[in-house]
Design an enzyme around this catalytic site. Structure first.
Site, short mmCIF file in Angstrom:
data_model
loop_
_atom_site.label_atom_id
_atom_site.label_comp_id
_atom_site.label_asym_id
_atom_site.label_seq_id
_atom_site.Cartn_x
_atom_site.Cartn_y
_atom_site.Cartn_z
N THR A 199 0.83 -1.20 0.00
CA THR A 199 0.00 0.00 0.00
C THR A 199 0.87 1.25 0.00
O THR A 199 1.98 1.25 0.53
CB THR A 199 -0.96 0.03 1.21
OG1 THR A 199 -1.75 1.20 1.17
CG2 THR A 199 -0.19 -0.01 2.52
N ARG A 200 0.32 2.31 -0.61
CA ARG A 200 0.95 3.63 -0.55
C ARG A 200 -0.08 4.67 -0.10
O ARG A 200 0.15 5.87 -0.21
CB ARG A 200 1.53 4.03 -1.91
CG ARG A 200 0.57 4.01 -3.05
CD ARG A 200 1.17 4.56 -4.33
NE ARG A 200 0.40 5.65 -4.85
CZ ARG A 200 -0.69 5.52 -5.60
NH1 ARG A 200 -1.12 4.31 -5.92
NH2 ARG A 200 -1.34 6.57 -6.04
N HIS A 204 -8.19 1.77 5.71
CA HIS A 204 -9.44 1.98 6.42
C HIS A 204 -10.07 0.61 6.72
O HIS A 204 -9.43 -0.43 6.57
CB HIS A 204 -10.36 2.86 5.58
CG HIS A 204 -9.76 4.21 5.27
ND1 HIS A 204 -9.60 5.18 6.21
CD2 HIS A 204 -9.22 4.69 4.12
CE1 HIS A 204 -9.01 6.24 5.67
NE2 HIS A 204 -8.77 5.97 4.41
N HIS A 207 -9.90 -2.13 4.06
CA HIS A 207 -8.59 -2.75 3.87
C HIS A 207 -8.32 -3.78 4.97
O HIS A 207 -7.75 -4.84 4.72
CB HIS A 207 -7.50 -1.67 3.90
CG HIS A 207 -7.66 -0.63 2.84
ND1 HIS A 207 -8.19 0.61 3.11
CD2 HIS A 207 -7.36 -0.64 1.52
CE1 HIS A 207 -8.21 1.32 2.00
NE2 HIS A 207 -7.73 0.59 1.02
N ARG A 293 -6.65 -4.29 -7.86
CA ARG A 293 -7.24 -3.85 -9.12
C ARG A 293 -6.48 -2.60 -9.56
O ARG A 293 -6.31 -1.67 -8.80
CB ARG A 293 -8.72 -3.54 -8.92
CG ARG A 293 -9.49 -3.20 -10.18
CD ARG A 293 -10.93 -2.92 -9.83
NE ARG A 293 -11.74 -2.66 -11.03
CZ ARG A 293 -11.82 -1.49 -11.64
NH1 ARG A 293 -11.14 -0.46 -11.16
NH2 ARG A 293 -12.56 -1.34 -12.72
N ASP A 294 -5.99 -2.59 -10.81
CA ASP A 294 -5.14 -1.50 -11.32
C ASP A 294 -3.99 -1.26 -10.36
O ASP A 294 -3.68 -0.13 -9.99
CB ASP A 294 -5.95 -0.22 -11.54
CG ASP A 294 -5.16 0.83 -12.35
OD1 ASP A 294 -4.26 0.44 -13.10
OD2 ASP A 294 -5.44 2.03 -12.18
N HIS A 295 -3.32 -2.34 -9.99
CA HIS A 295 -2.22 -2.30 -9.04
C HIS A 295 -1.12 -1.35 -9.51
O HIS A 295 -0.62 -1.46 -10.62
CB HIS A 295 -1.65 -3.72 -8.88
CG HIS A 295 -0.61 -3.86 -7.82
ND1 HIS A 295 -0.87 -4.41 -6.59
CD2 HIS A 295 0.70 -3.52 -7.81
CE1 HIS A 295 0.24 -4.42 -5.86
NE2 HIS A 295 1.20 -3.88 -6.59
N THR A 436 10.94 43.84 -1.67
CA THR A 436 11.44 43.29 -0.41
C THR A 436 12.20 41.99 -0.66
O THR A 436 13.29 41.77 -0.12
CB THR A 436 10.28 43.04 0.57
OG1 THR A 436 9.55 44.25 0.75
CG2 THR A 436 10.81 42.55 1.91
N VAL A 437 11.61 41.12 -1.47
CA VAL A 437 12.26 39.85 -1.78
C VAL A 437 13.58 40.09 -2.51
O VAL A 437 14.59 39.45 -2.23
CB VAL A 437 11.32 38.95 -2.62
CG1 VAL A 437 12.07 37.73 -3.12
CG2 VAL A 437 10.12 38.54 -1.80
N ARG A 438 13.56 41.02 -3.46
CA ARG A 438 14.79 41.35 -4.20
C ARG A 438 15.89 41.81 -3.24
O ARG A 438 17.06 41.47 -3.41
CB ARG A 438 14.49 42.47 -5.21
CG ARG A 438 13.89 41.99 -6.51
CD ARG A 438 14.96 41.41 -7.41
NE ARG A 438 14.43 40.94 -8.68
CZ ARG A 438 15.20 40.42 -9.63
NH1 ARG A 438 16.49 40.31 -9.45
NH2 ARG A 438 14.67 39.99 -10.75
N ILE A 478 6.68 40.90 -10.06
CA ILE A 478 6.21 41.14 -11.43
C ILE A 478 5.93 39.80 -12.10
O ILE A 478 4.90 39.62 -12.74
CB ILE A 478 7.26 41.95 -12.23
CG1 ILE A 478 7.40 43.35 -11.64
CG2 ILE A 478 6.84 42.04 -13.71
CD1 ILE A 478 8.54 44.16 -12.25
N ALA A 479 6.85 38.83 -11.92
CA ALA A 479 6.69 37.47 -12.47
C ALA A 479 6.23 37.52 -13.91
O ALA A 479 5.12 37.08 -14.24
CB ALA A 479 5.72 36.66 -11.61
N ARG A 516 7.22 57.95 -9.25
CA ARG A 516 8.63 57.77 -8.89
C ARG A 516 9.55 57.95 -10.09
O ARG A 516 10.77 57.97 -9.94
CB ARG A 516 8.84 56.38 -8.29
CG ARG A 516 8.17 56.19 -6.93
CD ARG A 516 8.47 54.82 -6.35
NE ARG A 516 7.87 53.75 -7.13
CZ ARG A 516 8.16 52.45 -6.99
NH1 ARG A 516 9.07 52.09 -6.10
NH2 ARG A 516 7.56 51.54 -7.73
#
Length: 576
Positions: A199-200, A204, A207, A293-295, A436-438, A478-479, A516
């Site tokens: 299982t991944r 419940h 199972h 099923r669809d393993h 700010t990030v810059r 700006i992205a 500015r």
């Protein structure tokens, strides 16, 4: 007595090479080193502990071709998945990878030397052929095909392994059994017939019922053997899943079930994966293996069709049943009968009987919205664990990502939204303005396309980490490029919701109201690479933006209100 390993002998390289450990440690320090990524480490761990028996190393070209073409190693042993050390040409040249060379294999997580490979050969695979033969299609919608073409190295290095030491894990150490340890544990418990359950996903009540039925019908015990290596992107993290399995275990009859963790990097290869899983469980001592099923299916292809048929995996494993020496137990679709408070295989339910089911999609919806999850579906202790990792929608993190020209109003909207969300309370709010990030995060970056993309990727990473912790993130770079916005979206959506807000204020208006004088400097050539003047802006494509606003036609207050309404409609805000 436990099932004999695949090929007859368990290739426990760690035990085999233990007497030479100090000698190998000293040699590894002097050799060129290859730093392994997460998938390569998962593969190496199962090579070294015998989980991939009869493999003793990464596949050379003869073994690789035999597996791709015929599900067989060069010596005739059945094996369905290529296990290859993939490297790019620059790494090959750097470490001098050639036949006869010995190379140290190093763990990227802690810089420990874990093994030495003696190179047998270096070869360039036909990746299109590998995709078609192993995964059934060269379709980038398949996660393993995408990995093969976009992440995997250009060449494969084959060769046998000398094991220096087992990989270091810091989580659930007591549950991480090697094949030899699990076989010894079965022997100690007196188990001779063991049904393994792959299982991944969380487990419940259904199972639990199907594994108990499988054990009773075979007079066997149950090995719950979940994958805790790489699984399908978007799967629930293994920490949450293991807590679910631990909560579920006391619901089995005393002494019936054991939980062990498998550090496997899944490929989601359907039929081939099921055959591979059966071999791995045989090496761990199982005598029976439940094939679903669809393993290990990855879902839909790019045409919206399932990659594999529902019973293809069961058919392939059954084809090799005698050679495998492990019995296939077909997964039974269980359904709940409310009138008798019991689960029953769907194909055994009498016609006209009332049944109840909750799909995976519906379960995720209920977790997301805080909806009821009834006890007939899952045990309260399991639901409690899932709710801890899946908070109600109004407690989940999200990211508002505003994009637009300089002076488009995106910063003003971001600041006003920040105030609005902080006033409401309920979660922390983080504001990531472009300037700010810059200054704080990307001060060394320029304004080339590469640097702009890197800046947005950093914003996406920070936003994803904050989102994971349940914060509201407001980002306003700006992205200008679609690709970097998409990358940011993918990063955030691993942990929460992402909303792209296109601040579509026209360039002329942005420039006209610029007090500015930045646009004037750009027009005069004093600022180079300025978006909208001498650098492009890729407006969001149809459907890319969750919302489009325009400050030339409305106010900041109106834009903020539209965003708040969007968040409320998505259930992400408490009622104001």
């Amino acid at each position: 007595m436990a099932n004999p390993p695949h090929g007859g002998i368990l290739k426990d390289l760690i035990a085999r090479d233990a007497p030479r450990r100090q000698e190998l440690i000293d040699e590894a320090e002097k050799l060129p080193a290859v730093v392994l990524n997460e998938r390569q480490l998962c593969d190496l761990e199962l090579i070294m502990n015998g989980g991939f028996s009869p493999l003793e190393g990464f596949m050379n070209e003869k073994d690789y071709n035999g597996v791709v073409d015929n599900n067989r190693l060069a010596d005739g042993n059945l094996f369905s998945m290529p296990i290859c050390l993939d490297l790019n040409e620059d790494v090959l040249k750097e470490v001098g990878a050639k036949p006869g060379a010995r190379l140290t294999l190093r763990d990227f997580r802690d810089d420990r030397n874990v093994a030495i490979i003696t190179v047998d050969d270096v070869y360039q695979p036909d990746k299109v052929k590998e995709a078609k033969e192993v995964f059934g299609d060269d379709d980038m919608a398949h996660p393993a095909v995408k990995y093969l073409h976009t992440i995997s190295g250009s060449h494969y290095v084959g060769g046998k392994i000398d094991a220096i030491d087992r990989l270091m894990h810091y989580d659930y150490v007591a549950l991480r059994y090697t094949p030899a340890e699990l076989r010894l544990h079965f022997d100690k418990l007196g188990w001779s017939r063991v049904v393994a359950f792959q299982t991944r996903n969380p487990m419940h009540r259904a199972h639990r019922e199907l594994t108990v039925r499988a054990a009773r019908s075979r007079q066997a015990n149950v090995l719950i053997h979940p994958v805790v290596g790489l699984t399908k992107p978007g799967d629930i993290d293994h920490f949450t899943r293991v807590r679910v399995y631990q909560a579920l275990l006391p619901r089995y009859p005393n002494g019936m079930a054991v939980l062990g963790l498998l550090p496997l990097a899944m490929r989601m290869a359907g039929p081939r994966e099921a055959l591979w899983h059966a071999i791995i469980r045989k090496n761990h001592g199982a005598t029976h293996f439940i094939v679903g099923r669809d393993h290990a299916g990855p879902g839909k292809n790019s045409k919206g069709q399932d990659f594999y048929g529902p019973y293809d995996a069961q058919d392939l494993v059954e084809k090799y049943r005698d050679e495998l020496g492990i019995e296939v137990v077909p997964f039974q679709q269980m359904t709940y009968l409310p009138d008798s408070d019991m689960y029953m295989p769907k194909d055994q339910v009498p016609q006209g009987t009332r049944t109840l089911d909750i799909s995976g999609t519906e379960l995720r919806r209920r977790l997301r919205t805080g909806g009821d999850i009834p006890e007939w579906f899952s045990y309260p202790e399991v639901v409690r664990v899932l709710r801890e990792s899946h908070p109600a929608r109004n407690k989940q993190g999200f990211c508002i990502f505003l994009t637009g020209y300089t002076n488009s109003g995106k910063d003003a909207i971001a600041r006003a939204l920040n105030v609005t969300l902080n006033q409401q309370g309920g979660r922390s709010v983080s504001l990531l303005l472009g300037d700010t990030v810059r200054h704080e995060l990307s001060s060394e970056l320029g304004f080339s396309k590469e640097d702009r993309n890197k800046n947005v990727q950093r914003i996406g990473f920070v936003a994803s980490e904050l989102t994971k912790s349940g914060a509201a993130v407001i980002a306003a770079p700006i992205a200008p490029f679609h690709s970097s916005r998409q990358q940011a979206k993918e990063l955030v959506e691993k942990f929460g919701s992402f909303f792209l807000i296109h601040v579509a204020t026209p360039l002329e208006y942005c420039e006209k109201t610029d007090r500015r004088g930045i646009y004037a400097k750009a027009r005069a050539g004093e600022i180079k690479g300025f978006t909208g003047v001498d650098d492009p802006y890729e407006a969001p494509k149809d459907g890319e933006a969750a919302l489009t606003v325009d400050i030339s036609k409305g106010s900041v207050r109106t834009a903020v209100h539209q965003i708040v309404l969007l968040l409320e409609a998505e259930g992400l805000l408490d009622q104001l």
